[in-house]
Enzyme design. Structure first.
Site, PDB file in Angstrom:
ATOM      1  N   SER A 285       0.809  -1.220   0.000  1.00  0.00           N
ATOM      2  CA  SER A 285       0.000   0.000   0.000  1.00  0.00           C
ATOM      3  C   SER A 285       0.840   1.267   0.000  1.00  0.00           C
ATOM      4  O   SER A 285       0.414   2.289  -0.557  1.00  0.00           O
ATOM      5  CB  SER A 285      -0.945  -0.002   1.211  1.00  0.00           C
ATOM      6  OG  SER A 285      -1.830  -1.095   1.158  1.00  0.00           O
ATOM      7  N   HIS A 350       0.153   3.371   4.711  1.00  0.00           N
ATOM      8  CA  HIS A 350      -0.672   4.050   3.703  1.00  0.00           C
ATOM      9  C   HIS A 350      -0.426   5.559   3.733  1.00  0.00           C
ATOM     10  O   HIS A 350      -0.294   6.200   2.680  1.00  0.00           O
ATOM     11  CB  HIS A 350      -2.155   3.780   3.976  1.00  0.00           C
ATOM     12  CG  HIS A 350      -2.539   2.336   3.946  1.00  0.00           C
ATOM     13  ND1 HIS A 350      -2.119   1.423   4.897  1.00  0.00           N
ATOM     14  CD2 HIS A 350      -3.336   1.645   3.084  1.00  0.00           C
ATOM     15  CE1 HIS A 350      -2.624   0.230   4.622  1.00  0.00           C
ATOM     16  NE2 HIS A 350      -3.369   0.331   3.527  1.00  0.00           N
TER      17      HIS A 350
END
Length: 411
Positions: A285, A350
Site C-alpha cells: 500500500s 498508507h
C-alpha cells in the site's frame, strides 16, 4: 555567428555590451569570455517607442537568415547546441527569432519555459486533435487512451503518441504485480489459508514482513510489500497498481515510476517504525498510494487540461477504493489480534505513501519531458525525503532503547 546575429538584429539590444573583435571567428564570438557573457546575460529587450520602431532593426532576425547562419557555422558549434538552435528556428511560426532568446541559449541561462518551448519547437505535430485521428489500430488506440488519461496538454499528448514505441514495454509494474501474486499463492498453499493469511500463526515467520523485533534486517523495510494480509488486501492493491501504475509507466518510464513506488514503500515502513513502534507491516500500500495520490494530485492541478472521459467519476472511484482499503487496514489494526501480544499489521504505511505521492511523486510526474536532474523542486523534495530516511534510521537505532518500548516477541 554571434556577429552575424548582432548585425541583423537591433543595435539597441546590444547597447552597453562589448562587441567581439571584427576579425574574430564566429566560434570565438559564440564562446566569448565569461565577463562578456555575463554582460550579455543581463541584457534585456529594451522597449521601443512607436516613433522609433523600425522593422529592420527591431531586435529580431528572420528564421531564413538564422538558418543561413547556422549552415555557415555548423562545423564550429557544439552538435547538441546546434540541434537546439535548429529547433528554435523550426519552432517559431511567426518567422522571426528574438536576439535575447539567442543570447540566453548561447549562455546556457535558459528558463524552464524557454527550454520546453525549444523542445516543443522540434516536434513535428499534426494540426488536428489527437482524438480526431482515424484508422488507428488497437495498440495505437491504447496509446492514445493512455495519453489522454495522464497528460494535460494536447501538444504533449501528440508528442507522446507520435514517439511511443513500446520499447521498452511497461514491464516494471507487471513484474511487481506478478511477484506479489506469486508470493501470495505460495504462502496461501503453505499456510492453507487465502482469505485472511495474517491470522495464521506462521504468517509473520516469513523472512519478508517487517517486524519491530527484526528491524535490524534492513531488507524487510522493502520486502514487506510482497506480503498481504489476505486476498481482499491483495486484490485492492493489485487493481489500483495495474489501473494507475501501468499507464504511468508507459508515459513516464520505469525509472520514474520505480523511484516513486520504492520511495513510497520505504517511507511506509519507516513511518510505522517511528509512529506505530510495536506493529508489524505487510502489503504494497505504501508504494501503491504514492503512485495513485501523485496521479490524482496531477489531475486536480491540471483539471481543465485533462481530457480523459468521465474524469470526475474515475477520480471518485479511485478515492473510494483507497478509502475502502485504508478503512480495512485501520479496522484490522485495532481488531483484537489472533495471537497477542503481537498486534495486527499497521495502517500507517498508507499515510507514508500518500505523503510521498503528494510531494516527491507530484514533481516526478509533473513534467514528463523534462529531466529529473533539471527540476530544482525535485531535488528539494528528494533532499527532504533523504533527511527523513536518515532521521528514521537513527530513530530505529536509538529510540527503542531510550524509550524502553515493550516490543512483541519475535515470530
Amino acid at each position: 555567428m554571434l556577429c552575424g546575429f548582432m548585425e541583423t538584429s537591433s543595435p539597441r539590444m546590444a547597447a552597453g555590451t562589448r562587441e567581439p573583435p571584427v576579425n574574430s571567428s564566429p566560434a570565438v564570438a559564440a564562446n566569448a569570455e565569461g565577463e562578456e557573457i555575463e554582460v550579455l546575460e543581463s541584457t534585456d529587450v529594451l522597449p521601443v517607442a512607436p516613433e522609433d520602431y523600425d522593422p529592420e532593426n527591431s531586435g529580431f532576425i528572420s528564421t531564413e537568415r538564422f538558418r543561413d547562419l547556422l549552415a555557415a557555422h555548423s562545423s564550429e558549434l557544439d552538435p547538441h547546441k546546434l540541434e537546439v538552435l535548429l529547433a528554435l528556428a523550426n519552432g517559431n511560426a511567426d518567422g522571426k527569432i528574438c536576439y535575447q532568446d539567442f543570447v540566453n541559449l548561447m549562455s546556457n541561462k535558459r528558463s524552464n519555459s524557454f527550454r520546453r518551448a525549444i523542445l516543443q519547437g522540434s516536434r513535428q505535430l499534426k494540426g488536428c486533435s489527437l482524438r480526431d485521428e482515424v484508422g488507428l489500430g488497437l495498440s495505437q488506440r491504447l496509446v492514445r487512451h493512455v495519453a489522454y488519461e495522464t497528460l494535460p496538454r494536447e501538444v504533449d499528448r501528440k508528442w507522446y503518441f507520435d514517439s511511443y514505441t513500446y520499447c521498452p514495454p511497461p514491464l516494471l509494474i507487471l513484474a511487481i504485480t506478478i511477484a506479489e501474486v506469486a508470493v501470495f499463492m505460495y504462502y496461501g498453499f503453505q499456510l492453507d489459508r487465502f482469505v485472511l493469511q495474517v491470522s495464521s500463526p506462521s504468517f509473520l515467520k516469513s523472512p519478508l514482513p517487517y517486524h519491530p523485533q527484526l528491524r535490524a534486517q534492513a531488507w524487510r523495510y522493502l520486502s514487506y510489500s510482497f506480503m498481504h494480509t489476505g486476498i481482499e488486501h491483495l486484490s485492492l492493491n493489485m487493481a489500483m497498481l495495474l489501473l494507475v501504475g501501468v499507464p504511468l509507466e508507459m508515459v513516464h518510464g520505469a525509472l520514474r515510476i520505480g523511484l516513486v513506488y520504492v520511495c513510497g514503500v520505504l517511507a511506509g515502513s519507516l513511518a510505522v517504525s517511528v509512529t506505530d513502534m510495536t506493529a508489524p507491516v505487510v502489503g504494497s500500500s505504501g508504494g501503491v498510494y504514492a503512485l495513485v495520490s501523485a496521479h490524482l494530485a496531477n489531475v486536480v492541478m491540471n483539471w481543465s487540461g485533462m481530457k480523459c472521459q468521465f474524469k470526475l467519476f474515475r477520480m471518485a472511484m479511485a478515492l473510494v477504493c483507497m478509502s475502502v482499503e485504508f478503512g480495512r487496514a485501520v479496522w484490522l489494526r485495532f481488531y483484537p489480534p489472533a495471537f497477542p501480544p503481537c498486534p495486527n499489521p499497521s495502517f500507517v504505511a498508507h499515510l507514508g505513501g500518500v505523503v510521498v505521492g503528494l510531494t516527491l511523486g507530484v514533481v516526478v510526474l509533473q513534467n514528463y519531458e523534462q529531466r529529473l536532474q533539471e527540476q530544482s523542486l525535485f531535488w528539494i523534495f528528494f533532499c527532504v525525503y533523504t533527511l527523513f530516511v536518515l532521521c528514521a534510521v537513527f530513530w530505529n537505532v536509538f529510540a527503542y532503547s531510550l524509550l524502553d518500548v515493550r516490543l512483541p516477541p519475535s515470530p
